[in-house]
Design a protein around this motif. Sequence first.
Motif, PDB file in Angstrom:
ATOM      1  N   GLY A  29       0.818  -1.211   0.000  1.00 28.73           N
ATOM      2  CA  GLY A  29       0.000   0.000   0.000  1.00 28.73           C
ATOM      3  C   GLY A  29       0.845   1.250   0.000  1.00 28.73           C
ATOM      4  N   ALA A  30       1.907   1.241   0.795  1.00 33.18           N
ATOM      5  CA  ALA A  30       2.766   2.418   0.860  1.00 33.18           C
ATOM      6  C   ALA A  30       3.364   2.727  -0.505  1.00 33.18           C
ATOM      7  CB  ALA A  30       3.881   2.192   1.888  1.00 33.18           C
ATOM      8  N   VAL A  31       3.768   1.670  -1.219  1.00 32.72           N
ATOM      9  CA  VAL A  31       4.324   1.884  -2.554  1.00 32.72           C
ATOM     10  C   VAL A  31       3.259   2.464  -3.481  1.00 32.72           C
ATOM     11  CG1 VAL A  31       5.272   0.729  -4.586  1.00 32.72           C
ATOM     12  CG2 VAL A  31       6.049   0.090  -2.274  1.00 32.72           C
ATOM     13  N   LEU A  32       2.070   1.820  -3.464  1.00 37.13           N
ATOM     14  CA  LEU A  32       1.013   2.244  -4.395  1.00 37.13           C
ATOM     15  C   LEU A  32       0.569   3.681  -4.115  1.00 37.13           C
ATOM     16  CD1 LEU A  32      -1.262  -0.920  -4.650  1.00 37.13           C
ATOM     17  CD2 LEU A  32      -0.055   0.211  -6.504  1.00 37.13           C
ATOM     18  N   ILE A  33       0.407   3.993  -2.841  1.00 35.73           N
ATOM     19  CA  ILE A  33      -0.038   5.349  -2.494  1.00 35.73           C
ATOM     20  C   ILE A  33       1.109   6.330  -2.703  1.00 35.73           C
ATOM     21  CG2 ILE A  33      -1.001   6.812  -0.673  1.00 35.73           C
ATOM     22  CD1 ILE A  33      -2.993   4.747  -0.829  1.00 35.73           C
ATOM     23  N   GLY A  34       2.306   5.905  -2.311  1.00 36.83           N
ATOM     24  CA  GLY A  34       3.466   6.789  -2.369  1.00 36.83           C
ATOM     25  C   GLY A  34       3.695   7.359  -3.753  1.00 36.83           C
ATOM     26  N   VAL A  35       3.538   6.532  -4.792  1.00 40.22           N
ATOM     27  CA  VAL A  35       3.812   7.025  -6.137  1.00 40.22           C
ATOM     28  C   VAL A  35       2.794   8.068  -6.567  1.00 40.22           C
ATOM     29  CG1 VAL A  35       5.006   4.938  -6.852  1.00 40.22           C
ATOM     30  CG2 VAL A  35       2.544   5.119  -7.214  1.00 40.22           C
ATOM     31  N   GLU A  36       1.661   8.089  -5.888  1.00 43.82           N
ATOM     32  CA  GLU A  36       0.648   9.073  -6.243  1.00 43.82           C
ATOM     33  C   GLU A  36       0.449  10.118  -5.150  1.00 43.82           C
ATOM     34  OE1 GLU A  36       0.210   9.052  -9.621  1.00 43.82           O
ATOM     35  OE2 GLU A  36      -1.873   9.522  -9.149  1.00 43.82           O
ATOM     36  N   LEU A  37       1.380  10.131  -4.180  1.00 47.79           N
ATOM     37  CA  LEU A  37       1.209  11.039  -3.048  1.00 47.79           C
ATOM     38  C   LEU A  37       1.029  12.476  -3.520  1.00 47.79           C
ATOM     39  CD1 LEU A  37       1.140  11.022   0.036  1.00 47.79           C
ATOM     40  CD2 LEU A  37       3.550  11.662   0.013  1.00 47.79           C
ATOM     41  N   GLY A  38       1.818  12.856  -4.524  1.00 50.39           N
ATOM     42  CA  GLY A  38       1.734  14.219  -5.051  1.00 50.39           C
ATOM     43  C   GLY A  38       0.333  14.559  -5.499  1.00 50.39           C
ATOM     44  N   TYR A 115      -5.059   2.722 -16.034  1.00 54.49           N
ATOM     45  CA  TYR A 115      -6.016   1.694 -15.640  1.00 54.49           C
ATOM     46  C   TYR A 115      -5.346   0.576 -14.866  1.00 54.49           C
ATOM     47  CZ  TYR A 115     -10.191   3.694 -17.545  1.00 54.49           C
ATOM     48  OH  TYR A 115     -11.275   4.511 -17.724  1.00 54.49           O
ATOM     49  N   ALA A 116      -4.113   0.237 -15.282  1.00 52.14           N
ATOM     50  CA  ALA A 116      -3.396  -0.803 -14.541  1.00 52.14           C
ATOM     51  C   ALA A 116      -3.191  -0.359 -13.097  1.00 52.14           C
ATOM     52  CB  ALA A 116      -2.052  -1.078 -15.197  1.00 52.14           C
ATOM     53  N   TYR A 117      -2.821   0.910 -12.921  1.00 46.81           N
ATOM     54  CA  TYR A 117      -2.596   1.416 -11.576  1.00 46.81           C
ATOM     55  C   TYR A 117      -3.895   1.377 -10.768  1.00 46.81           C
ATOM     56  CZ  TYR A 117      -1.684   4.585  -7.722  1.00 46.81           C
ATOM     57  OH  TYR A 117      -1.556   5.112  -6.477  1.00 46.81           O
ATOM     58  N   ALA A 118      -4.996   1.852 -11.393  1.00 42.47           N
ATOM     59  CA  ALA A 118      -6.272   1.899 -10.667  1.00 42.47           C
ATOM     60  C   ALA A 118      -6.704   0.507 -10.235  1.00 42.47           C
ATOM     61  CB  ALA A 118      -7.340   2.537 -11.553  1.00 42.47           C
ATOM     62  N   ALA A 123      -7.304  -3.977  -6.329  1.00 41.00           N
ATOM     63  CA  ALA A 123      -6.911  -5.335  -5.957  1.00 41.00           C
ATOM     64  C   ALA A 123      -6.250  -5.333  -4.580  1.00 41.00           C
ATOM     65  CB  ALA A 123      -5.957  -5.910  -7.001  1.00 41.00           C
ATOM     66  N   TRP A 124      -5.466  -4.299  -4.335  1.00 36.31           N
ATOM     67  CA  TRP A 124      -4.796  -4.187  -3.036  1.00 36.31           C
ATOM     68  C   TRP A 124      -5.821  -4.030  -1.911  1.00 36.31           C
ATOM     69  CZ3 TRP A 124      -4.776   0.569  -0.240  1.00 36.31           C
ATOM     70  CH2 TRP A 124      -3.992   0.553   0.915  1.00 36.31           C
ATOM     71  N   ALA A 125      -6.837  -3.191  -2.153  1.00 38.49           N
ATOM     72  CA  ALA A 125      -7.866  -2.984  -1.138  1.00 38.49           C
ATOM     73  C   ALA A 125      -8.640  -4.278  -0.882  1.00 38.49           C
ATOM     74  CB  ALA A 125      -8.824  -1.874  -1.576  1.00 38.49           C
ATOM     75  N   TRP A 126      -8.989  -4.970  -1.957  1.00 39.13           N
ATOM     76  CA  TRP A 126      -9.722  -6.226  -1.833  1.00 39.13           C
ATOM     77  C   TRP A 126      -8.889  -7.256  -1.077  1.00 39.13           C
ATOM     78  CZ3 TRP A 126     -14.043  -8.622  -1.603  1.00 39.13           C
ATOM     79  CH2 TRP A 126     -14.145  -9.990  -1.881  1.00 39.13           C
TER      80      TRP A 126
END
Lengths: 479, 444
Positions: A29-38, A115-118, A123-126
């Motif tokens: 999650g940290a990776v996924l959120i981190g790349v979009e933190l901005g 779309y891959a990111y979304a 998938a991560w949340a699920w």
Amino acid sequence: MSTTTETEIPLRQRVAENPQPALIWAAVGAVLIGVELGAILQVVGAVAGVVVNLLPGDPGASAVQSLQAAFDAIPTLVSRDVIPNQGYWNGTGYENTFLGLSPAVAWAIRVAFVYAYAFAVLAWAWNGYKRFRRHYRRVDWTPRDDVVNRFRGHSWGKFGLIIVITFVVMAVFAPALGPTTMERNILQPYDYEVSYWSEDTQSVETVLVGEANLGSGSQGAGDENVAPMTYDDFGRFHPFGTATNGKDLFTQVVFGARISLTIAVVAMGIAGLIGLGLAMITAYYKGLADLATVLVSDSIQALPVIMVLILMLVIFQNTWVRELYDGAVLIILIFSIVYWPFIWRSIRGPALQVSEQDWIDAAKSFGQTPTQVMRKHMAPYVFSYMLIYASLSLGGIIISVAGLSYLGLGITAPTPEWGRLIANGQQYVASPSWHISLVPGLLITLVVTGLNAFGDGIRDAIDPQADTGDEAAATGGGA
Amino acid sequence: MSTTSTEEEQTAKASGDTLLEVNDLKTYYEDGGLLGSNPVKAVDGVSFDIQRGETLGLVGESGCGKSTLGRTLMRLEEATAGEVKLNGTDITTLSGSDLKQFRKDVQMVFQDPDSSLNERMTVGEIVREPLDVHDWKTPSERRERVRELLETVGLQEQHYYRYPHQFSGGQRQRIGIARALALEPEFIILDEPVSALDVSVQAKILNLLEDLQNEFGLTYLFIAHDLAVVRHICDRVAVMYLGNMMEIGPADEMFDQPANPYTHALLSSIPEPDPTIERDRITLRGTPPSPRDPPAGCPFSTRCPVKIRPAAYRDMDPELWERIEVFREVLRERSRADPSLSDRVRKLLGRESHRAGMDEIIPELFGELDVPSDVMTHIREAADYAENDDEDAARSYLREEFGSVCDHERPDQLSVGNRGRLSLCHRHEAEYEEPATVFETLVQ
């Protein structure tokens, strides 16, 4: 789910006892959120800006502005900067595009990446829900598990869900999805320039975006048409072609999705809240409360919705309410007022039914307060029904908003709206520029179908009558 | 009603160990009409008391008002009139914090374990909810208490995190009992707690209830329609019919020697396990009258097999007497039915309505019998009224002619025996024969 689960040991402690699954999940999650933190911070900054704007005297406006600038500077992974597509041909190769690829390919890669990111985030949340269920939840089975399992076996509902997700992602990532930006192509075309390879002079030339737009409109005739998936004369790629005025149709469609979705979701949220609250009150107290609500809701339902909308929009034509969010706020208010009776009507039956259950009497008998009885013992049973009707009526609102814009009311130009796109392209339907009306029209149809399918799926998942077999597996380790 | 209670009983009530005292309680259901409507008299003037630590059984047919009585005692329904005193305090007028305190002292176990437990909550949450509502000690002590309660009612500690859906009917009823026990009440109303369960499970739940009563000194009001169950568990029994308490008294005495005619009929309906035993069952005629329009005299007068006859007809052929009673019931039913639209149109047009047809009913009822001419005159007279769609006139005519004290006067609760038994019947008055004696002549 954690709120509905009785926890003797706090969740934090249970995680501490078996940290591995949670840690892995948190790291991903940290990776996924981190790349979009901005991007997330930018949204925060934008919201702060709106709030400051609304306050009298704009306190701290400069601080917010510098904050916004700082946030904008943070690079994000899913953005135009990482995979740029707005380059030009310099005679030998593409300049300023992703890896020197053609603008079309660069754009396609970015869309696929978004779309891959979304879907990765979903998938991560699920996966998080599944990890919680497996490792940390105290109960091994809840009635809601059955609902989830039933929905997972419902293909039509899953199809609907995928359409809905696609639509939501389109709205959320609108700025990153378009081949060009709102600001550059639609709002301020004369403030920006575009470089292109001129065949005549065999050199790179620049022209104002506005002028380029004038030369690339889709007006029906063969040479005045930019069809879907083609380049215009200025080397710009248009996935859905251009509109009549030469502006990029895809950009307008994705931003139109944003406003449609906002109106539909917010209006439905308000209407649902009013409907649910009133359903609780009328089902609990019955009698006079019920009668009064029946009268009010009947009066509202007797009004023709579209007619009321048109009248209200005309009445508020030149007022400040009409200006808020390009008219969307007014539309949201009208829709919430007009739609709550529908929601209330739909869930009144289930609410009355649940209010007759013995557990309500039991709760009253040991002195539970009316609000708690409604919240704990009635609302959970009615909420899912509300969800069904809300998802089914979302489509109706989207269509109505499009209809209003089609009539020239509704969302004010230049903010893109699907209905207005359809209206603009209407006279070219039988010409080579058919795409202007057809693409938004198809999208509306698809989204509304998807929402209906999703609603059907929820209904079948909630309604045990729809359960076909494997009851034993569903009930789990029964005692 | 209390006028006939003896002096001793009055003093016993005042000084003794009375937990609950109900005086002339009435619960009427208005059907929400704006104009003055005719309410359903679900509980129509009931008086009784319950001693601390005893089990009072409340029996009667479905619709006799026994559940409404229980719900009124719980304050789930508002009493129309009368008072309910718990430890001397009238609870029908409580509000605010007094009402909340009362809610702590009285609990209820419901009939249907499927619908009395919220399926979206875990067993632990369900049993804990009363404790949360009353802010009982600290949250961790509450959880400890719930675990104890689960053990007490025969469930296991690990059931805390299960949902009701995962349990059998008997286990669910145990959860309901645990919830009722949570706040340590003095008085528990058991509203048909075992009638929805398998017979094999019923006995276990009944034993559990008895054990709990001994352990915690509970007082029960046990509402049931299963007389065998009542006999098993109750110290005293109250019999209800049409919102009235027909008889109340010690269980053993009442089952051995029922005093009230209705109790007679009710007890004779208990199936006998031994098929070879010859029994004279008393089958009641017809259905109970509408609680909107109860009989003016004794509530049971329309169906009573040992109804007192007026002196003039005391020697009439029993068969004929019964036919006359049936005829009166037919008229009562007809006056209750609203005329249909087509009937109204027919009447306006001066045509004969479908509802008439006395010329069919009279031969049907009295054709085979040898009817004395004076009786037949009265019947014809009533039939003429009915023919003209005036059932009320026909009814009052017949009531005047064939009615007795049972039709005209509401009986008092008369004392029977010497163990505080009360029965609502004119026949206990000295001038009439006791119901039991008349029943004996009937079955011969």
